[in-house]
Design a protein around this motif. Structure first.
Motif, mmCIF file in Angstrom:
data_model
loop_
_atom_site.group_PDB
_atom_site.id
_atom_site.type_symbol
_atom_site.label_atom_id
_atom_site.label_comp_id
_atom_site.label_asym_id
_atom_site.label_seq_id
_atom_site.Cartn_x
_atom_site.Cartn_y
_atom_site.Cartn_z
ATOM 1 N N VAL A 33 37.900 59.233 28.176
ATOM 2 C CA VAL A 33 37.027 58.365 27.383
ATOM 3 C C VAL A 33 36.478 59.121 26.174
ATOM 4 O O VAL A 33 36.481 58.614 25.043
ATOM 5 N N GLY A 34 36.016 60.357 26.401
ATOM 6 C CA GLY A 34 35.465 61.130 25.291
ATOM 7 C C GLY A 34 36.486 61.407 24.206
ATOM 8 O O GLY A 34 36.214 61.218 23.006
ATOM 9 N N SER A 35 37.692 61.832 24.603
ATOM 10 C CA SER A 35 38.731 62.094 23.607
ATOM 11 C C SER A 35 39.194 60.811 22.930
ATOM 12 O O SER A 35 39.517 60.810 21.739
ATOM 13 N N GLY A 36 39.204 59.704 23.669
ATOM 14 C CA GLY A 36 39.575 58.432 23.059
ATOM 15 C C GLY A 36 38.572 57.988 22.006
ATOM 16 O O GLY A 36 38.950 57.462 20.953
ATOM 17 N N LEU A 37 37.295 58.210 22.277
ATOM 18 C CA LEU A 37 36.272 57.864 21.284
ATOM 19 C C LEU A 37 36.396 58.748 20.044
ATOM 20 O O LEU A 37 36.141 58.293 18.923
ATOM 21 N N VAL A 38 36.803 60.018 20.232
ATOM 22 C CA VAL A 38 37.029 60.883 19.077
ATOM 23 C C VAL A 38 38.208 60.366 18.257
ATOM 24 O O VAL A 38 38.150 60.314 17.018
ATOM 25 N N ALA A 64 35.389 52.345 29.328
ATOM 26 C CA ALA A 64 34.311 53.332 29.380
ATOM 27 C C ALA A 64 33.086 52.789 30.114
ATOM 28 O O ALA A 64 32.509 53.459 30.973
ATOM 29 N N VAL A 65 32.703 51.557 29.788
ATOM 30 C CA VAL A 65 31.519 50.964 30.427
ATOM 31 C C VAL A 65 31.775 50.708 31.902
ATOM 32 O O VAL A 65 30.948 51.050 32.773
ATOM 33 N N SER A 66 32.920 50.116 32.229
ATOM 34 C CA SER A 66 33.227 49.816 33.631
ATOM 35 C C SER A 66 33.410 51.095 34.441
ATOM 36 O O SER A 66 33.071 51.139 35.631
ATOM 37 N N LEU A 67 33.951 52.156 33.815
ATOM 38 C CA LEU A 67 34.091 53.428 34.529
ATOM 39 C C LEU A 67 32.722 53.990 34.890
ATOM 40 O O LEU A 67 32.513 54.481 36.020
ATOM 41 N N ALA A 68 31.784 53.932 33.966
ATOM 42 C CA ALA A 68 30.435 54.419 34.259
ATOM 43 C C ALA A 68 29.809 53.634 35.412
ATOM 44 O O ALA A 68 29.158 54.216 36.304
#
Length: 409
Positions: free
Chosen positions: A306-311, A245-249
């Motif tokens: 990323v959003g669904s993974g965090l959920v 998530a961080v590296s994608l951003a």
């Protein structure tokens, strides 16, 4: 002598036991044996035996059940209490309510266990599927749609790339190292790319094993080893998610300025990037194919993955507490992740064996001037005209400009 003693002992025992065996039969009065149809209850015992029977637990008598009660009006609308009067032990009304998604009473507060009183989810009607409860619908979507069609997509991509490589081989020409070098990627850009690539490969590998491992690993490794492998990769998947998530951003913010569509991209698409010919279509730093991958293969699906993974990891407050939320998040996560894997397989192919010099550009950051003119001519023309610096990282002066060497086959 021993044989005589054994015979005497056996005869004595027989005389003692025989009267005890015959005593119950003799004690039973004549005519006490019940005759008549089977199922008629025997007369109740009298005296102390009757008092003992009255205090004992009595089981349900099957003859109290009315088998024809189902023909009575309103039978299906009966409550569980009403059904118990005509058919004791028939709890169909209760289980019909449970399977319909009704929420019963629970002493746990809703803030801690919002679905504690609900055993089976309510019915949903997904497109192209029969109406069923939400849990069964999710299972069918996963097993009948996401996994088989996702596997087919990956297989088609791998097969298409293999056929393309056999037909065309690596794209581009070999360029001498003595040419002037253009800095294609700065150290920061390469660090962001490789960090994101490492996280993605770890996530893709672990995710594919969890999704398809029972089909291709379980028969080979066996239940124990395959189970431990999937168990370990599940934790790898969970812990690599935040890094991705961080590296994608960082990747999106770093490369977005060079991935805006322009007029040259329309010309590139009309020519299909020159894939069917021998010459590359002129493009800026990134061509239309790379820009499409950036937006539709990395940025947009990556945000939802990323959003669904965090959920699914329950890292977003207020989401992931309900089964329905988890099911939708999983279907979105798995579908878009397989889509990203399919497209990035093509990206990995073009960045390694599919194009000469592409891997060196991301490894060292530099490309020969001839490579830039062949694959990204408009970008090379901007550098030669001074509109873009040949070296952007500032760790040394670029080599003086000189004419590009002729292309070598």
């Amino acid at each position: 002598m021993n044989q005589f003693l054994s015979t005497l002992v056996f005869a004595t025992a027989a005389l003692v036991v025989t009267p005890g065996i015959a005593q119950p039969a003799a004690a039973s009065p004549a005519g006490s044996q019940q005759s008549g149809p089977v199922g008629v209850a025997a007369p109740a015992p009298s005296g102390s035996a009757s008092q003992a029977a009255a205090g004992a637990i009595r089981s349900q008598n099957i003859f109290d059940v009315q088998p024809d009660a189902s023909t009575e009006p309103g039978y299906r609308d009966q409550t569980n209490g009403e059904r118990a009067k005509v058919q004791p032990g028939n709890n169909a009304p209760m289980w019909r309510q449970v399977s319909g998604g009704i929420t019963g009473y629970s002493s746990l507060p809703a803030s801690q266990a919002p679905e504690a009183g609900n055993l089976i989810q309510g019915f949903v009607d997904y497109p192209f599927m029969r109406e069923t409860n939400a849990g069964e619908a999710w299972r069918q979507v996963r097993n009948r749609w996401i996994l088989p069609y996702g596997a087919a997509l990956l297989g088609i991509v791998v097969l298409a790339l293999a056929l393309f490589f056999l037909a065309k081989g690596p794209l581009g020409h070999v360029h001498p190292e003595s040419e002037r070098k253009f800095e294609r990627f700065t150290p920061f850009e390469r660090a962001a790319h490789w960090s994101n690539a490492f996280a993605f490969v770890a996530l893709a590998t672990s995710g594919l094993v969890m999704a398809f491992g029972k089909f291709f690993l379980l028969p080979v490794l066996g239940l124990s080893l395959a189970g431990w492998l999937a168990y370990a990769l599940k934790y790898v998947h969970n812990f690599m998610g935040p890094l991705f998530a961080v590296s994608l951003a960082i990747v999106v913010l770093t490369f977005v300025k060079d991935n805006i569509a322009n007029r040259a991209d329309v010309h590139w698409l009309m020519k299909l990037g020159g894939l069917l010919g021998d010459a590359q279509v002129p493009s800026h730093r990134f061509n239309a194919g790379e820009k499409g991958l950036f937006w539709w293969g990395i940025t947009i699906p990556g945000i939802f993955v990323v959003g669904s993974g965090l959920v699914l990891d329950k890292l977003i407050p207020g989401f992931g507490e309900l089964r329905g939320q988890m099911q939708i998040a999983h279907m979105l996560h798995a579908s878009l992740a397989l889509w990203m894997v399919a497209l990035l397989i093509g990206h990995i192919y073009m960045g390694t064996i599919g194009m000469r010099g592409a891997y060196r550009a991301m490894k060292t950051g530099y490309v020969p001037e001839g490579w830039a003119l062949e694959h990204h001519k408009l970008w090379a023309d901007d550098i030669r005209a001074g509109r873009i610096p040949a070296q952007r990282s500032g760790d040394g002066a670029p080599a003086p400009e000189r004419p590009a060497a002729p292309l070598q086959a």
